[in-house]
Design a protein around this motif. Structure first.
Motif, PDB file in Angstrom:
ATOM      1  N   LEU A  27     -17.570  23.476   9.505  1.00  0.00           N
ATOM      2  CA  LEU A  27     -17.080  23.588   8.134  1.00  0.00           C
ATOM      3  C   LEU A  27     -15.572  23.349   8.110  1.00  0.00           C
ATOM      4  N   LEU A  28     -15.144  22.683   7.064  1.00  0.00           N
ATOM      5  CA  LEU A  28     -13.742  22.383   6.815  1.00  0.00           C
ATOM      6  C   LEU A  28     -13.317  23.120   5.549  1.00  0.00           C
ATOM      7  N   PRO A 281      -7.000  21.399  22.108  1.00  0.00           N
ATOM      8  CA  PRO A 281      -7.737  22.484  22.777  1.00  0.00           C
ATOM      9  C   PRO A 281      -7.623  22.471  24.293  1.00  0.00           C
ATOM     10  N   ASP A 282      -7.482  21.283  24.895  1.00  0.00           N
ATOM     11  CA  ASP A 282      -7.364  21.202  26.349  1.00  0.00           C
ATOM     12  C   ASP A 282      -5.929  21.433  26.834  1.00  0.00           C
ATOM     13  N   SER A 329      -9.873  19.348  15.128  1.00  0.00           N
ATOM     14  CA  SER A 329     -11.240  19.866  15.064  1.00  0.00           C
ATOM     15  C   SER A 329     -11.550  20.706  16.303  1.00  0.00           C
ATOM     16  N   PRO A 330     -12.484  21.660  16.187  1.00  0.00           N
ATOM     17  CA  PRO A 330     -12.792  22.545  17.321  1.00  0.00           C
ATOM     18  C   PRO A 330     -13.166  21.813  18.603  1.00  0.00           C
ATOM     19  N   CYS A 375     -14.024  25.370  11.565  1.00  0.00           N
ATOM     20  CA  CYS A 375     -14.780  26.242  12.461  1.00  0.00           C
ATOM     21  C   CYS A 375     -16.182  25.669  12.649  1.00  0.00           C
ATOM     22  N   THR A 376     -16.710  25.769  13.853  1.00  0.00           N
ATOM     23  CA  THR A 376     -18.077  25.339  14.153  1.00  0.00           C
ATOM     24  C   THR A 376     -18.971  26.571  14.267  1.00  0.00           C
ATOM     25  N   TYR A 377     -20.067  26.554  13.515  1.00  0.00           N
ATOM     26  CA  TYR A 377     -20.998  27.676  13.476  1.00  0.00           C
ATOM     27  C   TYR A 377     -22.338  27.263  14.088  1.00  0.00           C
ATOM     28  N   ARG A 378     -23.037  28.224  14.630  1.00  0.00           N
ATOM     29  CA  ARG A 378     -24.398  28.003  15.116  1.00  0.00           C
ATOM     30  C   ARG A 378     -25.364  28.498  14.053  1.00  0.00           C
ATOM     31  N   ILE A 379     -26.165  27.583  13.511  1.00  0.00           N
ATOM     32  CA  ILE A 379     -27.096  27.878  12.433  1.00  0.00           C
ATOM     33  C   ILE A 379     -28.519  27.823  12.960  1.00  0.00           C
ATOM     34  N   LYS A 380     -29.292  28.855  12.689  1.00  0.00           N
ATOM     35  CA  LYS A 380     -30.697  28.867  13.103  1.00  0.00           C
ATOM     36  C   LYS A 380     -31.538  28.053  12.112  1.00  0.00           C
ATOM     37  N   ASN A 381     -32.373  27.174  12.662  1.00  0.00           N
ATOM     38  CA  ASN A 381     -33.271  26.373  11.809  1.00  0.00           C
ATOM     39  C   ASN A 381     -34.430  27.224  11.318  1.00  0.00           C
TER      40      ASN A 381
END
Length: 381
Positions: A27-28, A281-282, A329-330, A375-381
Motif C-alpha cells: 500500500l502507498l 534498504p541494503d 519501496s519496501p 508498507c507491504t502487508y501479508r493478506i490471507k486469501n
C-alpha cells in the motif's frame, strides 16, 4: 497399515484444502496540502511491485493540510499532521489501517502543541510518537495507546534560538526528529538555529522522556532539515535545506561525529531548498531531493560501508517541480517522488546494483503531494 496410510493421506489433503494461503500487498499512502481548506488530504493506493503501477483505493476527505505521514513500525496505524502551515496550533491524527479493504479509520485527533506540525517520528517499540512543530519551535511527545490512538501530549520541549540567515533563521525551527538505531536517543533538526538537538530517550520516566539535551552545532547558514541513520547503525546523514549539502556523521552511543560535507545539487545555486533524504534498504546508496528554482532533482550517492563517506553516482530530474518528499519501496526496487507544485508523483525503477533511477511511463496524479509512506502487508486469501 494400508488403512493408516490412507487416513494420514486424507488428513493431509484436508489440511491443504482448508489452509489459507497468503499473498503480499503493498500500500502507498500519500499526504497532501489542501490549500488551507478542508479537502482530499490522504490517498491510499495499491502499489503493484511487479509493474510499478498504482491504483487509488481510498481517500480521506474534509481534512486540512495532511502534509506529513508516518506509519507505525507494524504497519497497523498511520499518523498524520493536520492543519500544518496555519496561524493556529495544528493537530496530530491517528488512523487504523485496514489493509484488507484498503481503508483508513480515524481513531482520534490531538492538539500538536504548536503551530505548523511538520514531521512525525515513532519510537522503535511503537509506544511513543514525537511531533516537530516548526513555527512554534518545539517537540511534543505523545504516548500511543494499545489500539493505536494517541493520548494527549505528555511533554513539550520548546526552543529559542537563531542563526545568520535573517529571512529563514530569525528563530528556532524544528523541522524533524529521528530516533537513534538503538532507540535510546532522539535527534532533532533545528533549521533556524543551525543545530542538531540530541536527547536521552527514557521511556519509563514518569514526567518526561526527553532529557539531557545536547547541542550539536552545524555550519552557520546550513539549515538542517531531515536526517537518516544507516541500517548498520554506525553512520547518520543529514540534509541541510539552506546550504544544499549532505553531512555524513559517525554515530556512537548518542554521539554524532562529523565526517564530511557533500553538495547535493549538481552545481552551485543562488538559493537552495534541499528537502528529503533516504538510504536504500541494503544500505548501499543514499538519495536526497533537491528543489528548484533552478534544479528539481534526486541526488544519488554510493555509501562506503566501512568509512561512511559518500561518492556521487549522479543526479536524476524529478520531472516535476518542488520534490518535497520521496520514498523507497519496501523491496528496494522503486523510488517514488512527490512533486508538490506540479501535482504528480513520479515512479522510478531503481537499479539495485548501481543505484541509478529509470523513470516509468505512468505518473500518479494527485493534488499537492507532500509525503509518502509505503508498507507491504501479508493478506490471507
Amino acid at each position: 497399515m494400508k488403512y493408516y496410510q490412507i487416513l494420514v493421506f486424507f488428513i493431509m489433503l484436508c489440511n491443504v484444502i482448508s489452509c489459507k494461503t497468503e499473498k503480499e500487498r503493498t500500500l502507498l499512502f500519500v499526504g497532501s496540502f489542501t490549500d488551507k481548506n478542508p479537502g482530499k488530504g490522504i490517498h491510499v493506493y495499491e502499489f503493484d511491485s511487479h509493474t510499478g503501477k498504482s491504483t487509488l483505493k481510498f481517500t480521506v476527505d474534509s481534512i486540512i493540510n495532511t502534509s506529513f505521514l508516518r506509519l507505525a513500525p507494524n504497519g497497523k496505524y498511520l499518523y498524520s499532521v493536520v492543519e500544518s502551515q496555519m496561524n493556529y496550533d495544528g493537530k496530530i491524527a491517528a488512523f487504523a489501517v485496514d489493509s484488507i479493504n484498503y481503508k483508513l479509520k480515524l481513531l482520534n485527533m490531538k492538539d500538536s502543541g504548536g503551530r505548523n506540525p511538520a514531521h512525525l517520528e515513532i519510537s522503535k517499540t511503537g509506544e511513543y510518537l514525537v511531533n516537530s512543530n516548526y513555527s512554534d519551535p518545539s517537540l511534543s511527545v505523545f504516548k500511543i495507546n494499545q489500539n493505536g490512538s494517541l493520548k494527549s501530549y505528555d511533554q513539550v520541549v520548546r526552543f529559542k534560538d537563531s542563526s545568520i540567515i535573517e529571512s529563514r533563521q530569525e528563530s528556532a525551527h524544528i523541522h524533524s526528529s529521528n530516533f537513534s538505531p538503538d532507540g535510546k536517543f532522539l535527534f532533532a533538526q533545528d533549521l533556524g538555529s543551525d543545530k542538531i538537538r540530541g536527547f536521552n530517550f527514557i521511556s519509563n520516566h514518569k514526567d518526561s522522556v526527553l532529557q539531557n539535551e545536547n547541542e550539536i552545532k552545524v555550519k552557520p547558514g546550513s539549515g538542517p532539515r531531515h536526517f537518516a541513520f544507516h541500517p548498520n547503525g554506525k553512520f547518520g546523514y543529514g540534509v541541510a535545506e539552506l546550504s544544499g549539502k549532505i553531512t555524513a556523521y559517525e554515530y556512537n552511543n548518542g554521539n554524532l561525529t562529523f565526517i564530511e560535507d557533500y553538495l547535493s545539487y549538481q552545481q552551485i545555486q543562488d538559493i537552495y531548498r534541499a528537502a528529503d533524504i533516504h538510504i536504500s534498504p541494503d544500505g548501499k546508496f543514499l538519495y536526497a531531493s533537491n528543489r528548484g528554482p533552478d534544479e528539481d532533482s534526486i541526488s544519488i550517492f554510493l555509501i562506503n560501508q566501512d568509512l561512511g563517506t559518500l561518492s556521487l553516482v549522479g543526479h536524476e530530474p524529478t520531472y516535476g517541480e518542488h520534490p518535497r518528499n520521496f520514498a523507497i519501496s519496501p523491496d528496494g526496487n522503486y523510488l517514488l517522488v512527490a512533486n508538490q507544485f506540479t501535482d504528480n508523483i513520479i515512479v522510478f525503477k531503481r537499479n539495485i546494483q548501481t543505484g541509478t533511477l529509470k523513470k516509468l511511463q505512468e505518473d500518479i496524479d494527485v493534488s499537492s503531494p507532500a509525503s509518502i509512506q509505503m508498507c507491504t502487508y501479508r493478506i490471507k486469501n
